[in-house]
Each structure stands twice: as C-alpha cells, then as structure tokens.
Design a protein around this motif. Structure first.
Motif, short mmCIF file in Angstrom:
data_model
loop_
_atom_site.label_atom_id
_atom_site.label_comp_id
_atom_site.label_asym_id
_atom_site.label_seq_id
_atom_site.Cartn_x
_atom_site.Cartn_y
_atom_site.Cartn_z
N THR A 57 0.85 -1.19 0.00
CA THR A 57 0.00 0.00 0.00
C THR A 57 0.88 1.24 0.00
OG1 THR A 57 -0.16 0.05 2.43
CG2 THR A 57 -1.87 -1.18 1.23
N GLU A 58 0.35 2.32 -0.55
CA GLU A 58 1.12 3.55 -0.67
C GLU A 58 1.17 4.33 0.63
OE1 GLU A 58 2.97 4.55 -3.20
OE2 GLU A 58 2.48 2.67 -4.23
N SER A 59 0.19 4.13 1.49
CA SER A 59 0.11 4.91 2.72
C SER A 59 -0.38 4.05 3.86
CB SER A 59 -0.81 6.12 2.54
OG SER A 59 -2.14 5.68 2.29
N ALA A 60 -0.23 4.58 5.08
CA ALA A 60 -0.61 3.85 6.29
C ALA A 60 -2.11 3.75 6.46
CB ALA A 60 0.00 4.53 7.51
N ASP A 61 -2.89 4.57 5.75
CA ASP A 61 -4.35 4.54 5.89
C ASP A 61 -5.03 3.91 4.68
OD1 ASP A 61 -3.85 6.50 4.06
OD2 ASP A 61 -4.93 8.10 5.11
N GLU A 62 -4.26 3.19 3.84
CA GLU A 62 -4.83 2.53 2.66
C GLU A 62 -5.09 1.06 2.97
OE1 GLU A 62 -3.53 1.28 -1.89
OE2 GLU A 62 -2.39 2.82 -0.81
N PRO A 63 -6.31 0.56 2.73
CA PRO A 63 -6.58 -0.86 2.96
C PRO A 63 -5.87 -1.74 1.95
CG PRO A 63 -8.49 0.20 1.99
CD PRO A 63 -7.50 1.29 2.29
N LEU A 64 -5.63 -2.98 2.32
CA LEU A 64 -4.96 -3.94 1.44
C LEU A 64 -6.02 -4.71 0.67
CD1 LEU A 64 -2.34 -5.35 0.54
CD2 LEU A 64 -2.65 -6.93 2.47
N ASP A 65 -6.06 -4.53 -0.65
CA ASP A 65 -7.04 -5.20 -1.51
C ASP A 65 -6.49 -6.51 -2.04
OD1 ASP A 65 -8.84 -3.06 -1.22
OD2 ASP A 65 -7.88 -1.96 -2.86
N ALA A 66 -7.38 -7.46 -2.27
CA ALA A 66 -6.97 -8.76 -2.78
C ALA A 66 -6.31 -8.65 -4.15
CB ALA A 66 -8.19 -9.68 -2.86
N GLU A 67 -6.72 -7.66 -4.96
CA GLU A 67 -6.16 -7.51 -6.30
C GLU A 67 -4.65 -7.24 -6.28
OE1 GLU A 67 -8.84 -5.93 -5.17
OE2 GLU A 67 -10.37 -7.08 -6.26
N LYS A 68 -4.17 -6.65 -5.18
CA LYS A 68 -2.73 -6.36 -5.08
C LYS A 68 -1.90 -7.61 -4.81
CE LYS A 68 -2.95 -1.55 -3.42
NZ LYS A 68 -4.39 -1.31 -3.31
N LEU A 69 -2.55 -8.66 -4.34
CA LEU A 69 -1.82 -9.86 -3.91
C LEU A 69 -1.68 -10.82 -5.09
CD1 LEU A 69 -3.61 -10.31 -0.48
CD2 LEU A 69 -1.27 -9.57 -0.83
N THR A 70 -0.78 -10.49 -6.00
CA THR A 70 -0.52 -11.32 -7.16
C THR A 70 0.53 -12.38 -6.83
OG1 THR A 70 1.15 -9.76 -7.96
CG2 THR A 70 -1.11 -9.45 -8.74
N THR A 71 0.67 -13.34 -7.73
CA THR A 71 1.56 -14.48 -7.46
C THR A 71 3.03 -14.07 -7.33
OG1 THR A 71 1.64 -14.90 -9.84
CG2 THR A 71 0.05 -16.16 -8.55
N GLU A 72 3.40 -12.90 -7.84
CA GLU A 72 4.80 -12.46 -7.71
C GLU A 72 5.19 -12.22 -6.25
OE1 GLU A 72 5.84 -8.29 -8.78
OE2 GLU A 72 3.74 -8.17 -9.42
N PHE A 73 4.19 -12.08 -5.38
CA PHE A 73 4.48 -11.85 -3.96
C PHE A 73 4.36 -13.14 -3.13
CE2 PHE A 73 2.75 -7.71 -5.49
CZ PHE A 73 3.96 -7.04 -5.45
N GLY A 74 4.28 -14.28 -3.82
CA GLY A 74 4.28 -15.54 -3.11
C GLY A 74 5.56 -15.71 -2.31
N GLY A 75 5.44 -16.19 -1.08
CA GLY A 75 6.60 -16.38 -0.21
C GLY A 75 7.08 -15.12 0.48
N ALA A 76 6.34 -14.00 0.33
CA ALA A 76 6.75 -12.73 0.94
C ALA A 76 5.98 -12.46 2.23
CB ALA A 76 6.53 -11.58 -0.04
N VAL A 77 6.50 -11.53 3.01
CA VAL A 77 5.77 -10.98 4.16
C VAL A 77 5.03 -9.74 3.66
CG1 VAL A 77 5.98 -9.89 6.42
CG2 VAL A 77 7.40 -11.88 5.85
N ILE A 78 3.72 -9.83 3.60
CA ILE A 78 2.90 -8.77 3.01
C ILE A 78 2.59 -7.71 4.06
CG2 ILE A 78 0.75 -8.25 1.83
CD1 ILE A 78 2.67 -10.08 0.28
N VAL A 79 2.83 -6.45 3.72
CA VAL A 79 2.52 -5.33 4.62
C VAL A 79 1.46 -4.46 3.98
CG1 VAL A 79 3.42 -3.28 5.79
CG2 VAL A 79 4.86 -5.32 5.56
N GLY A 80 0.37 -4.22 4.72
CA GLY A 80 -0.68 -3.32 4.30
C GLY A 80 -0.81 -2.18 5.28
N GLY A 81 -1.61 -1.18 4.94
CA GLY A 81 -1.72 -0.02 5.81
C GLY A 81 -2.86 -0.13 6.80
#
Length: 355
Positions: free
Chosen positions: A167-191
């Motif tokens: 996410t671009e900012s601390a107040d932006e929700p994490l949408d499912a569309e952002k979670l593409t396969t290129e981020f498999g195996g990562a620690v995902i951070v959302g706002g």
C-alpha cells in the motif's frame, strides 16, 4: 507514579533472543557460531502420550485371560497397525492392533498401556545472527543487529520472508487484487486493514506472513487459522498503521524479516514482533526496557478514540486533573499531533513509542 506502556519501533538496535527446548535435549551449535534463521540449534525427543488399549474387549475374552493372548511383551516396540494381541477363532482371528508407533509400557487387568513415540523436536535459530551464550541441554541465546517492530496483537507461529509493502500509505486498505503471485513467499505489509478476500488471496499465493494496521474483529477466527503469522500493530477495527511503523517497514521493503505472531497477556506478556536483521551493521547495545513516567518531549501513540493510532509528542503535562469528554476529571497530557493540532489525552490512553 503512573508509568506508560511501551511499544518498540527501532530502526537499528542490538537484539537478543533465547531459543530453548521445552525439555532437556542436545544443543547443536557453539558460542560464536554464525547461524541462519533455518539453522537447527537444539533438538530433543518429547515425552510420548500414553494410550490405554482394552485388549480383553477387543479379543472378546475375560480380563484375567487377556495376557495369554499378547504377542508383544512389556518393553517391546511396536509399529502403527502391528498386532499386540491375537485370539485365534474358528473362522477368523480377533486382533488388537497398535494405534500408533510406540512401545508397551505396562499390561494387566485386560489392558495394555502404550507409550507413543514422539517425532524429533527441533528449535531453529529463527534469526540471522551469532550465538552469544549456551544453556546446556536446552538451547542458546542469539544476537543480531537490525530493526525491531512490536505489534499489538498477533496469531500464528514463526515465519521468515522478504518484506513487501503493498500500500502507498498507512491509511490505505490492502485489496486482494494487489496480492498477485509475484508476492508468493513474501511478508505482506498493508496499511489500514484487509478483508476476507485479501486474507484468502494471501493463503492462495502462499504468503509467509502479513502485517496490518488493524483487523475487523469478525475476522479473528479466520486469522487464527491462517498458515502464516498475522500481526496487527494498532488493534481491532479500522485504524491506520502508526506512521513511524509504516515508514520503518517501507524503509526495509525488500529485506528479509523474521516474524513471530505469538501473543500472550498472561504469565509474562509476549508481544508479536517483526525482526529485520542487518548483518554487518553496528548498533548500540539493546536498551533495558525500563518503565518511564510521562514526560515532555516523549513520542507517544494514542490508544483510544477519537484519535486512536495517532502519534505525537507530549508538549505539556498539566498538574491538576482536567475535565474530559465523558465529564470525568483526569490527569492528561497535551499531545502535538502535527497537522491535527494539540489535543488533551488522558494519561491512561497513551503508549510510549520507543524509537
């Protein structure tokens, strides 16, 4: 005197963690050894479970006669499904089988006591660092230099992955569309937070962990079933991640992190945490976690509405209790929130950010 609760948000510090077995075993490394997060540092065989098998009932005989049908004696090892007792019949035998691997611990009264075998239990280093001390037969203390962020609530065990801030900012929700396969195996951070679809998508891409500002309370049960740690920095609801925490995680985007979602508020507080080792860098020794009273100049986070999650600096501490929105008169602090101005907050609604 009143002391502020604390959350650590430190960009570079010396971190030590104990890695101990729950029972005596074998320590596998020595003081001075360099370890990776996946390095086994100690191992042990845990005590097995005991199961009582009703041999007499299984064979259809009297309890006093059951022992003569045993084909395995006390002390002998058995495999799952192996025959423990057999009674030959006219057409087919009646058999009592072992429900698990183990050995016969005792027999009598028409019953057998089976002690099951436990798999080998290993403790991993969890951190990239150096072994600084040993506790013989139990484990080690590992030291590393890096960033440390404590969460407010978490679930799941331990994990390791590369931080990806989506996410671009601390107040932006994490949408499912952002979670593409290129981020498999990562620690995902959302706002701000994530919905059910985002949690499901994180499982689908095989994420190794997730860090959010907040989480809807209705998703707690789902979060507890996730195959990776989930850490919430602010609490339940829709609360943006604190600016200093979001900025620190964004600074280390692309770095490998060790996560622990373990949380306990009883028998010694355990906070979920993100540790980002920075091997090769030097840092001051870790500071003792001392209780501190409110003081002018301290950076604090507000932990109640209407400013929950906001971070500011204490500018004044009125001596006399002040009237608050509820009508009560309480000790307060004046907190400068920057663009939002200076607000009065009861001391009980403040938390110290150690930065």
């Amino acid at each position: 005197m009143y002391y502020l609760p604390q959350t650590q948000v430190i960009s570079l510090t010396t971190i030590t963690r104990q890695r101990y077995l729950p029972v005596p075993g074998q320590v596998l490394v020595n003081v001075g050894d360099r370890v990776e997060p996946t390095t086994p540092v100690a191992r042990a065989i845990l005590p097995g479970e005991y199961r009582i098998l009703n041999v007499a009932s299984a064979l259809g005989v009297r309890e006093s006669d059951a022992d003569k049908y045993l084909v395995k004696k006390v002390g002998q090892q058995v495999k799952k499904g192996e025959r423990i007792a057999v009674r030959r019949g006219l057409f087919f035998p009646r058999v009592c089988r072992a429900p698990a691997d183990g050995f016969i611990a005792a027999s009598g009264g028409g019953r057998v006591l089976l002690e099951t075998l436990s798999p080998l239990y290993e403790v991993l280093a969890h951190l990239k660092g150096r072994v600084v001390s040993l506790r013989p037969n139990y484990g080690v203390v590992i030291e590393t230099v890096g960033a440390l962020v404590e969460g407010l609530w978490g679930t799941g065990g331990e994990s390791l992955g590369v931080i990806k801030v989506l996410t671009e900012s601390a107040d932006e929700p994490l949408d499912a569309e952002k979670l593409t396969t290129e981020f498999g195996g990562a620690v995902i951070v959302g706002g701000l937070t994530a919905d059910k679809a985002a949690l499901k998508q994180a499982v689908h891409i095989e994420a190794r962990g997730m860090v959010l500002g907040s989480l809807d309370a209705s998703l707690r049960a789902m979060a507890a079933d996730l195959p990776f740690p989930l850490i919430v920095t602010e609490g339940m609801g829709r609360i943006p991640m604190a600016g200093p925490i979001f900025d620190l995680l964004k600074e280390y985007d692309g770095s490998e992190a060790s996560l622990s979602g373990k949380t306990s508020t009883r028998w010694g507080v355990v906070r979920p945490e993100i540790i980002i080792p920075q091997v090769g860098k030097s840092a001051p020794p870790s500071q003792e976690r001392r209780l501190l009273p409110p003081d002018i100049g301290l950076t604090v986070r507000i932990i109640s509405q209407p400013y929950q999650g906001a971070v500011g600096v204490i500018t004044d501490l009125p001596y006399w209790p002040q009237e608050v929105d509820s009508g009560a008169r309480l000790k307060v602090a004046r907190v400068d929130l920057g663009d939002e101005g200076v607000v009065s907050v009861p001391l009980a609604n403040l938390e110290l950010l150690r930065m």
